[in-house]
Design a protein around this motif. Structure first.
Motif, PDB file in Angstrom:
ATOM      1  N   THR A  58       0.826  -1.212   0.000  1.00 40.63           N
ATOM      2  CA  THR A  58       0.000   0.000   0.000  1.00 40.63           C
ATOM      3  C   THR A  58       0.860   1.262   0.000  1.00 40.63           C
ATOM      4  O   THR A  58       0.662   2.163  -0.817  1.00 40.63           O
ATOM      5  N   ASP A 157      -4.656  -2.504  -7.247  1.00 46.05           N
ATOM      6  CA  ASP A 157      -4.099  -3.122  -6.045  1.00 46.05           C
ATOM      7  C   ASP A 157      -4.667  -4.536  -5.896  1.00 46.05           C
ATOM      8  O   ASP A 157      -5.848  -4.749  -6.104  1.00 46.05           O
ATOM      9  N   GLU A 158      -3.823  -5.460  -5.484  1.00 42.95           N
ATOM     10  CA  GLU A 158      -4.223  -6.875  -5.340  1.00 42.95           C
ATOM     11  C   GLU A 158      -4.922  -7.345  -6.617  1.00 42.95           C
ATOM     12  O   GLU A 158      -6.045  -7.854  -6.595  1.00 42.95           O
TER      13      GLU A 158
HETATM   14 MG    MG Z   1      -2.436  -4.735  -0.043  1.00 45.42          MG
END
Ligand code: MG
Ligand code: ADP
Length: 578
Positions: A58, A157-158
């Motif tokens: 992150t 993200d992910e």
């Molecule tokens: Mg993450």
């Protein structure tokens, strides 16, 4: 990428405001993905970052995103896509903390399940960074309540989890709608083919950063494997949970269906367990997660991708109910325990046909996984008793038991001895489960139904474990003496294959459980609604039984009988390996 070692955030050329935020968050040193990812993203090129869960992805994109926001411009300048509401909230909160000293930066989480009107109102006020789930972002795009003309940075993200949840089309339409000259950043724990194809289409000459594996060796994780027959895995797992008193546990398996099955089985046995996988709705996921974090649920059963990105700490252990199909998954799974200097346990239940995968994992991680001894039933009862005594002592010491002190007297009026009374109470409170599997029938070292080998390997089995715990009578030839009833006998089929059109099933109950052929016929016919006369040969051994049923009914019988009881005894049922 760079090989130099970056020891502090100040070497990364970040603003004072960011550094102040990091200090306040207690981040002293960039993690490897941050040390390599931050300069790459700040440099302006497209970036693909791969690192396992919990490694700080992150901040790896969050810091550069913050550094590039122009506060004087009220338009959305960065869009971060996350797979779930929970992750969107987590990411926006982390960004908020990082932005603490960046005055005026507005961050908004946009996800399904939340009032869209409320979201529209706050978007109208002007937001710089949108963190959203693909579905809801699409929704806003269609309503024209989100405009991306000035987006300069786009983060996936992910990514692997987003694809697993079926967001591929949404992601592609969102990407197609972004300004051409934006920077695209993709973070993921694993790199699958679909992810590669997205990066090929939508990323421009990306810098690839991959940080995997390195954390494994210095982590304090005890890795042990158990050679277990598939149908005994659940029993072995609960024994391990009891033995090691695992109160916060992540169980991994390879399929969504298996997650549901295991959860059901665990719940039936009285364990506080819930599952999490891609098919759950947002609301269900959040529910499951908050109960687990609060300790209401002690066992979380998950598929690999679903567990990604969930930030749970303080796990006692991880159990691989199935051996993962990919070596990297193993690393990700066991990395969830033993964090931050705490020790963790990683147990793998290995069926015979999974053995080679475990070897591949050992080769990949360069770690030898120790072979464990399955705790015996006596072990488990012993451990439970000790814990029971402890808890009773603690309750006495805590006081305030006066109100209950006449209970013993009341019970004694029933005419039973104190030993019996306490024994019954202990049994009730400890909830010691039935011994569903004979100790010697759980490991696949033994070959079921294969006489010669069986006895031999049974001896080997005993010796290796010091012998005394195992029931040696199991090795004797007499258990092959068969009982027969009516037409179902016939030495001709002894040990041979079932008749054509029939399927041989294995049942985990046998002569020791005082089971007779009529009990089996009655149970199967009654539970699965097939005529008793269609049931074929029945061979009852000491601890298990073979039953032939018509091929077309085999599935129905298994469904009806597995986990059910015969004469009050729980039975496991499976296709016999003949
Ligand atoms: Mg993450
Ligand atoms: P990932 O996305 O890779 O799964 P996260 O970004 O969620 O990982 O980070 C996991 C946890 O580690 C978070 O609680 C985060 O605040 C913390 N963290 C991230 N970077 C650092 C750092 N450099 N030092 C200390 N803690 C960190």
């Amino acid at each position: 990428m760079t090989t130099e070692i970056i020891e502090s955030f100040s070497e990364l050329g970040l603003s004072e405001n960011t550094l102040k935020g990091l200090t306040e968050m207690g981040f002293t040193k960039p993690s490897p993905i941050q040390a390599q990812g931050i300069p790459a993203v700040m440099g302006g090129s497209d970036v693909i970052g791969q690192a396992q869960t919990g490694t700080g992805k992150t901040a790896a994109f969050g810091i550069p995103v913050l550094e590039r926001i122009d506060i004087s411009n009220n338009a959305v300048q960065a869009l971060v896509l996350c797979p779930t509401r929970e992750l969107a909230v987590q990411v926006s909160e982390e960004l908020g903390r990082l932005a603490k000293f960046h005055r005026g930066v507005r961050i908004e989480a946009i996800y399904g399940g939340d009032s869209i009107e409320r979201q529209i109102r706050s978007l109208k006020k002007g937001v710089h960074i949108v963190v959203g789930t693909p579905g809801r972002v699409m929704d806003h795009m269609e309503r024209r309540t989100l405009k991306f003309d000035e987006v300069r940075m786009m983060v996936l993200d992910e990514a692997d989890e987003m694809l697993d949840m079926g967001f591929r089309e949404d992601i592609e339409s969102i990407l197609a709608d972004m300004p051409e000259d934006r920077q695209t950043i993709l973070f993921s724990a694993t790199m699958s083919k679909p992810i590669m194809s997205i990066t090929k289409r939508f990323l421009n000459d990306p810098v690839l950063i991959k940080v995997v594996r390195n954390e494994l060796t210095n982590q304090n994780i005890e890795q042990v494997c158990y050679e277990v027959k598939p149908q005994a895995k659940l029993e072995v797992m609960t024994r391990l949970i009891d033995m090691y008193h695992l109160k916060s546990l992540l169980v991994f398996c390879n399929t969504k269906r298996k997650v549901d099955e295991i959860v059901e089985e665990l719940q039936l046995r009285g364990y506080a367990s819930e599952g999490i996988h891609g098919d759950l709705r947002q609301q269900q996921r959040s529910n499951v997660m908050s109960k687990f974090k609060a300790g209401v649920t002690t066992i979380l059963v998950a598929t690999d991708v679903a567990a990604r990105g969930i930030d749970v700490s303080g796990l006692d252990g991880v159990i691989n109910f199935d051996i993962p199909l990919d070596e990297e998954y193993y690393v990700h799974r066991i990395g969830r325990t033993g964090r931050a200097g705490m020790s963790g346990k990683a147990f793998s239940l290995v069926a015979r046909d999974e053995k080679f995968r475990l070897r591949q994992i050992e080769n990949y991680t360069k770690v030898k996984i120790e072979k464990g001894v399955i705790p015996s039933y006596e072990d488990i009862v012993g451990v439970r008793k000790a814990r029971f005594v402890e808890s009773i002592t603690a309750t006495i010491e805590a006081g305030e038991t006066d109100l209950y002190q006449d209970v013993l007297e009341m019970l004694q009026h029933s005419g039973y001895a104190i030993e019996q009374i306490v024994g019954a109470m202990a049994k009730q409170i400890m909830g010691v489960q039935k011994n569903e599997y004979a100790d010697s029938n759980m490991s696949w070292e033994e070959k079921r139904g294969d006489r010669g080998d069986r006895r031999e390997s049974s001896d080997r089995f005993d010796r290796r474990r010091g012998g005394s715990r195992f029931d040696r009578s199991e090795g004797r030839g007499d258990r092959f003496e068969r009982r027969s009833e009516g037409g179902r006998s016939g030495d001709s089929r002894k040990g041979g294959a079932p008749e054509a059109g029939m399927t041989r099933l294995f049942l985990s109950l046998g002569r020791k459980d005082h089971i007779l052929p009529k009990d089996i016929v009655g149970a199967i016919a009654g539970e699965s609604n097939i005529p008793g006369k269609t049931i074929g040969a029945i061979d009852i051994y000491d601890k298990f039984t073979f039953v032939d049923v018509p091929e077309r009914d085999a599935k129905a019988v298994m469904r009806a009988m597995d986990g059910n009881t015969i004469k009050g005894k729980p039975v496991q049922i499976d296709i016999a390996k003949v």
